[in-house]
Design an enzyme around this catalytic site. Structure first.
Site, PDB file in Angstrom:
ATOM      1  N   ASP A 125       1.058  -0.975   0.285  1.00 49.12           N
ATOM      2  CA  ASP A 125      -0.131   0.053   0.280  1.00 49.12           C
ATOM      3  C   ASP A 125       0.665   0.830  -0.205  1.00 49.12           C
ATOM      4  OD1 ASP A 125       1.064   0.235   2.402  1.00 49.12           O
ATOM      5  OD2 ASP A 125      -1.091   0.013   3.057  1.00 49.12           O
TER       6      ASP A 125
ATOM      7  N   ASP B 276      -7.841  -7.416   0.964  1.00 44.52           N
ATOM      8  CA  ASP B 276      -7.114  -7.711   1.411  1.00 44.52           C
ATOM      9  C   ASP B 276      -7.793  -7.344   3.279  1.00 44.52           C
ATOM     10  OD1 ASP B 276      -5.912  -4.932   3.517  1.00 44.52           O
ATOM     11  OD2 ASP B 276      -7.037  -4.498   1.439  1.00 44.52           O
TER      12      ASP B 276
ATOM     13  N   CYS C 270     -13.067 -29.683   7.409  1.00 45.65           N
ATOM     14  CA  CYS C 270     -11.891 -28.964   6.972  1.00 45.65           C
ATOM     15  C   CYS C 270     -10.728 -29.709   6.754  1.00 45.65           C
ATOM     16  CB  CYS C 270     -11.275 -27.654   8.161  1.00 45.65           C
ATOM     17  SG  CYS C 270     -10.010 -26.631   7.946  1.00 45.65           S
TER      18      CYS C 270
ATOM     19  N   CYS D 200      -7.481 -28.735   7.081  1.00 47.90           N
ATOM     20  CA  CYS D 200      -6.088 -27.568   7.235  1.00 47.90           C
ATOM     21  C   CYS D 200      -5.474 -28.682   7.840  1.00 47.90           C
ATOM     22  CB  CYS D 200      -6.495 -26.708   7.593  1.00 47.90           C
ATOM     23  SG  CYS D 200      -7.072 -26.571   9.166  1.00 47.90           S
TER      24      CYS D 200
ATOM     25  N   CYS E  27      -6.344 -29.168  11.564  1.00 50.55           N
ATOM     26  CA  CYS E  27      -8.079 -29.650  11.412  1.00 50.55           C
ATOM     27  C   CYS E  27      -7.757 -31.381  12.227  1.00 50.55           C
ATOM     28  CB  CYS E  27      -9.481 -29.343  10.614  1.00 50.55           C
ATOM     29  SG  CYS E  27      -9.809 -27.965  11.479  1.00 50.55           S
TER      30      CYS E  27
ATOM     31  N   HIS F 111      -5.789 -22.770  10.443  1.00 46.49           N
ATOM     32  CA  HIS F 111      -7.146 -22.829  10.436  1.00 46.49           C
ATOM     33  C   HIS F 111      -7.998 -21.756   9.427  1.00 46.49           C
ATOM     34  CE1 HIS F 111     -11.392 -24.470  10.011  1.00 46.49           C
ATOM     35  NE2 HIS F 111     -11.029 -23.078  11.299  1.00 46.49           N
TER      36      HIS F 111
END
Lengths: 399, 399
Positions: free
Chosen positions: A89, A298, A336, A338, A341, A367
């Protein structure tokens, strides 16, 4: 930057951006690496989750460690060990939201560092200078982020300043890209480094001197006034940028106003360039943004929530603190895939959260980011399959 | 536990322990996972670095989340996602060092939790009960850690208590192993769970019901009095344990006294069982411990130092805070092969340390633990090659 629209579903778009660092499938979520690291996770973990672009904050890196230091450490990519696309930015938003004693004039903003109170100045030239020295792939123009609420008069003044600065940014950006022109920093290394010159260290083999172009996105302001938004878009688009961002939303206005502005602005933005909705990342808002026609988003929400123990699941948000999870052997989200998990129980995650263990912040962040990236991937798929409105309806109930 | 001496070099030993969870090459360093996680790193990272055994603290896990909760979450291994060997201490040391208002009698210790001031009691029966419910592979007897300085009379009294408790621990341990006897907790789940019984959760497939034996190590006390140390060893060895630990060192005594006690005690410990020097982990002391004939070590030093920015290198310790590292592109240690050194510069590590980023604690911990495990591997190699004294001399200069 190469930009191709793969498929549209009404106004929603599935696109492909290509920078010199790789492709970005949009709609894309950019995780925020404020100080040169996405909090609590490693670049390798981000890649594994499918992150194709991250955002870094110019304001923070300018103040600490300093852009010249980042440059002397090989540029932002080598500095933080991330070889995919980085968007920086302009620093404008943080100057307004974080620093004290800011004083604005037509040249830019004088402000005090939130870290040590030291005096600084950033204007269009310097914002371009800092970002070029950092070495990001996508730079943002230095804008005047219109606060909420603002009078029509103030919003107009802010818009005019934003347009003026955008023009100057474009000029300085071109000068830098064409001639290697380097601004004089207020806190220079002694002696100042020439562009690409390196200092210190002995492992020359690890230096990546990748030649890359730096794209520049323009930012639209205009407050919550539709005619000013339209004027701002016209003025910014006339200057011509590699992509266009809508700023000054999610600054305290009611959600309905924000959504109205999203639906209003997107159709006026050029079809053939990426459209970035700045600072928006609540997934309910993202659904609206995508429906309106935005491509890039974002937000610190997934990472910040993770550190506070708030976790996204296919059944809605949960707080891992809850007593009922004490001896719960199940994963955070049975649907999930991930790392968290697959390997940890809610009971354990509750324990390490309450024990303030560092691993808690990491597992929770993994996660939540996995959830976000998955959400964006599935959203893109739904656009390609012409089923975005079903996707949106389904998730609006859950979120 | 299977225990084999592979090679000796004077008194230094390279051995192989085998528990139901795998082998442990000694001399071995046990990273400390106080609350069920080695601070700032994941189990996968520990494995990659070669960790074969870790230590968890009974006192902490008993207070939070509670051993019955750990049991209901599948036992300590599944709880924390670590399938290799775990040693638990007895809680004795923390009761003395962390808790308030402790009151000791022949049955055990009454104390207040350092977390919430609640009243608790741990004695030999309960220490065995808690550890069996946690499900560690190696348990420690509940001992009375003799403070420094102590009078001869107090050290003798403390020794006698340690012996009495060690006998009781042996009996309760046998009873638990033979009959599945389960102590009544002061904070029971309602209803209390039978051994191996599980509560909550829905993903039955992830439940590991590995049958494993739990070994028990005895602890030697005796303060800084050689004759008492000898008496303690004789009494503890008579009871017969799976391994022997020397406790009550590194409690404030001068280093020379500590080293003298290490050299004095080791030769009296049985040759055919593992010898564990508790709480010792400064590498200078480890060299002496190995030279004396000890096999196992634990310490928070590498992990705690990492979080404070103190890093071990092949040229000695460095503080990553130092100004001179500001734009240093080199790795922490050019001779190091760890993830941190392969991917990050000193300049970046300094930046994220000063910025208090979570990644800083992780990268620093990875580096320090890698250094430790490497040190222990090379030390073992030097014993096998009959070159331990050279190894020791070389490192005494650096450390």
């Amino acid at each position: 930057m190469q930009f191709d629209i793969i498929k549209t579903d009404r106004n929603a778009r599935a696109c492909l951006c290509e920078t010199s660092r790789g492709v970005i499938n949009t709609p894309a979520f950019m995780a925020v690496g404020t100080q040169g690291t996405v909090k609590a996770v490693s670049p390798d973990e981000l890649k594994e989750m499918g992150a194709e672009i991250i955002l870094c904050n110019t304001y923070h890196l300018y103040l600490r460690p300093g852009h010249e230091i980042v440059s002397s450490l090989g540029g932002i990519h080598q500095f933080m060990n991330w070889d995919r696309t980085i968007l920086t930015d302009s620093g404008g938003f943080q100057v307004f939201s974080l620093s004290a004693l800011r004083k604005i004039d037509e040249n830019g903003v004088h402000f005090r560092s939130h870290l040590d109170g030291s005096l600084h100045f950033i204007g269009p030239e310097k914002a371009m200078g800092i970002q070029s020295v950092l070495g990001s792939d996508i730079e943002m123009t230095f804008d005047d982020c219109t606060p909420y609420p603002s009078t029509y008069e103030y919003a107009l003044e802010s818009l005019k300043r934003t347009t003026l600065w955008a023009k100057q940014c474009k000029e300085y950006h071109k000068k830098i890209q064409d001639t290697g022109y380097r601004i004089q920093d207020t806190t220079p290394l002694n002696p100042p480094l020439a562009r690409g010159e390196l200092k210190g260290g002995y492992d020359a083999s690890c230096i990546v001197n990748r030649e890359s172009t730096q794209d520049l996105f323009g930012i639209v302001q205009g407050g919550m006034y539709k005619d000013l938004r339209k004027t701002s878009i016209e003025e910014i688009v006339t200057i011509q940028f590699d992509g266009y961002a809508v700023g000054g939303l999610s600054v305290g206005e009611p959600k309905e106003v924000m959504h109205e502005m999203m639906y209003f602005t997107a159709p006026f933005l050029p079809v053939d360039k990426p459209r970035y909705l700045m600072g928006i990342g609540d997934l309910k808002d993202v659904l609206i943004g995508v429906e309106a026609g935005f491509d890039m988003f974002d937000c610190v929400m997934p990472t910040r929530n993770a550190r506070n123990g708030t976790l996204f699941t296919s059944r809605g948000k949960i707080s891992i603190k809850r007593e009922e999870f004490k001896s719960d052997r199940g994963p955070l989200d049975p649907q999930c895939e991930c790392y968290t998990c697959k390997n940890y129980s809610r009971g354990y995650l509750r324990h390490i959260f309450l024990s303030k263990e560092i691993l808690s912040m990491r597992l929770n962040t993994l996660h939540n980011l996995h959830f976000y990236f998955n959400f964006f991937r599935n959203m893109r798929k739904s656009i390609i399959e012409g089923k975005f409105s079903e996707f949106k309806s389904k998730w609006e109930v859950i979120l």
